[in-house]
Enzyme design. Structure first.
Site, PDB file in Angstrom:
ATOM      1  N   GLU A   1       0.821  -1.204   0.000  1.00  0.00           N
ATOM      2  CA  GLU A   1       0.000   0.000   0.000  1.00  0.00           C
ATOM      3  C   GLU A   1       0.864   1.267   0.000  1.00  0.00           C
ATOM      4  OE1 GLU A   1      -3.058   0.520  -0.532  1.00  0.00           O
ATOM      5  OE2 GLU A   1      -3.771  -1.550  -0.498  1.00  0.00           O
TER       6      GLU A   1
ATOM      7  N   ASP B   1      -9.431   5.662  -2.715  1.00  0.00           N
ATOM      8  CA  ASP B   1      -8.242   6.136  -3.415  1.00  0.00           C
ATOM      9  C   ASP B   1      -8.684   6.856  -4.688  1.00  0.00           C
ATOM     10  OD1 ASP B   1      -8.962   4.127  -5.212  1.00  0.00           O
ATOM     11  OD2 ASP B   1      -6.916   3.420  -5.470  1.00  0.00           O
TER      12      ASP B   1
ATOM     13  N   TYR C   1      -6.010   6.716   4.626  1.00  0.00           N
ATOM     14  CA  TYR C   1      -6.226   5.782   3.526  1.00  0.00           C
ATOM     15  C   TYR C   1      -5.485   4.472   3.770  1.00  0.00           C
ATOM     16  CZ  TYR C   1      -5.493   3.086  -0.585  1.00  0.00           C
ATOM     17  OH  TYR C   1      -5.423   2.003  -1.423  1.00  0.00           O
TER      18      TYR C   1
END
Length: 309
Positions: free
Chosen positions: A31, A132, A114
């Site tokens: 990520e 996103d 996020y």
């Protein structure tokens, strides 16, 4: 809509190594690497990292210099240092295990909302609202009827994403991944493949006649910027096993040829040549070097500039 998108995902999703059966540590690293960086560049580096540092403990024990060297040309190398700081906290405060809740993940250095939501969802099956760029674009077109989402994330977008999230945790995880994949492969920013979209008949943007965006997104400039110079300097430091004297950063090719041999002369000379090809003026190079030192990406000793230890 949920069923159509999720069914498409099961049939069309890319086979990425950080999906399905991947460790939470692997998901966390992926990520962070994937922020502003495409999959095709991330995957080989991620695979090397997982082979070399399969756990937070093994990664935290490594030097920052080696981590920056292994980061290579992914860009935004401060991300590598953030992963290192997060790994250290995971070892010190979580017994070497990646924490499994959004709240706990958010306490790790360099982990924003996020990333915390994505890791909680994709590594631990938590019902979290993951938003996103790709998800924002799909929501904007499919539900709102706009070509592009707002230039910056809004509270209204977060509410919409939360409202669209399935109540069942497993379904919510798959929905997040599916919408993200739909935006990456079909509902792209430029030249969307609407004929391949599983929900084109429900798409508000298509129903509205595919109106043009109200603004044109501006890509970040590269050529001639401080970022380009910083990247070129970092390439030199990654190639060198010994400190690089400041004079070398300004040296001409003739001067390089008379320089005492370095640990990896060919690699260092190549990287220096690329830096010199930029024809950077002294103030910009000095500014780039100062920024690298301030960000902890480089250190300056009596012998010259080098990666942190």
């Amino acid at each position: 809509m949920h069923q159509q998108v999720r069914a498409w995902f099961r049939e069309s999703a890319r086979d990425l190594p950080w999906r399905g059966g991947c460790s939470a540590w692997g998901v966390l690293v992926s990520e962070i690497m994937l922020q502003q960086t495409p999959v095709v560049r991330v995957q080989p580096v991620w695979e090397q990292w997982m082979s070399r540092w399969p756990t937070p403990a093994s990664f935290a024990a490594e030097s920052q210099g080696e981590i920056l060297r292994a980061w290579g040309r992914l860009g935004y190398p401060r991300r590598a240092l953030r992963v290192h700081a997060a790994a250290a906290m995971i070892v010190e405060q979580h017994d070497g295990e990646v924490p499994d809740t959004f709240e706990a993940l958010l306490t790790l250095p360099g982990i924003g909302t996020y990333t915390a939501a994505a890791v909680a969802a994709f590594a631990f099956g938590r019902r979290e609202t993951v938003v996103d760029t790709n998800i924002r674009r799909v929501h904007a077109r499919l539900v709102i009827g706009q070509a592009l989402p707002a230039p910056t994330l809004t509270a209204a977008e977060m509410k919409l994403a939360a409202d669209l999230l399935p109540h069942d945790p497993a379904e919510s995880v798959e929905w997040n991944a599916a919408v993200m994949e739909l935006g990456a492969l079909v509902c792209t920013a430029r030249s969307p493949k609407c004929g391949l979209c599983p929900v084109r008949t429900e798409c508000a943007w298509i129903a509205a006649g595919q109106p043009e965006p109200t603004y044109m997104p501006k890509g970040q400039p590269w050529a001639g910027t401080d970022r380009q110079v910083r990247g070129a300097v970092m390439a030199v430091l990654r190639a060198a096993d010994a400190p690089i004297h400041a004079d070398l950063l300004w040296a001409s090719d003739t001067e390089l040829a008379t320089t005492a041999p370095l640990a990896h002369p060919a690699e260092v000379a190549t990287a220096l040549g690329k830096l010199h090809d930029l024809n950077t003026q002294a103030p910009q190079l000095e500014r780039a070097l100062a920024g690298l030192l301030a960000d902890g990406l480089a250190q300056l000793s009596d012998d010259g500039y080098h990666l942190p230890h």
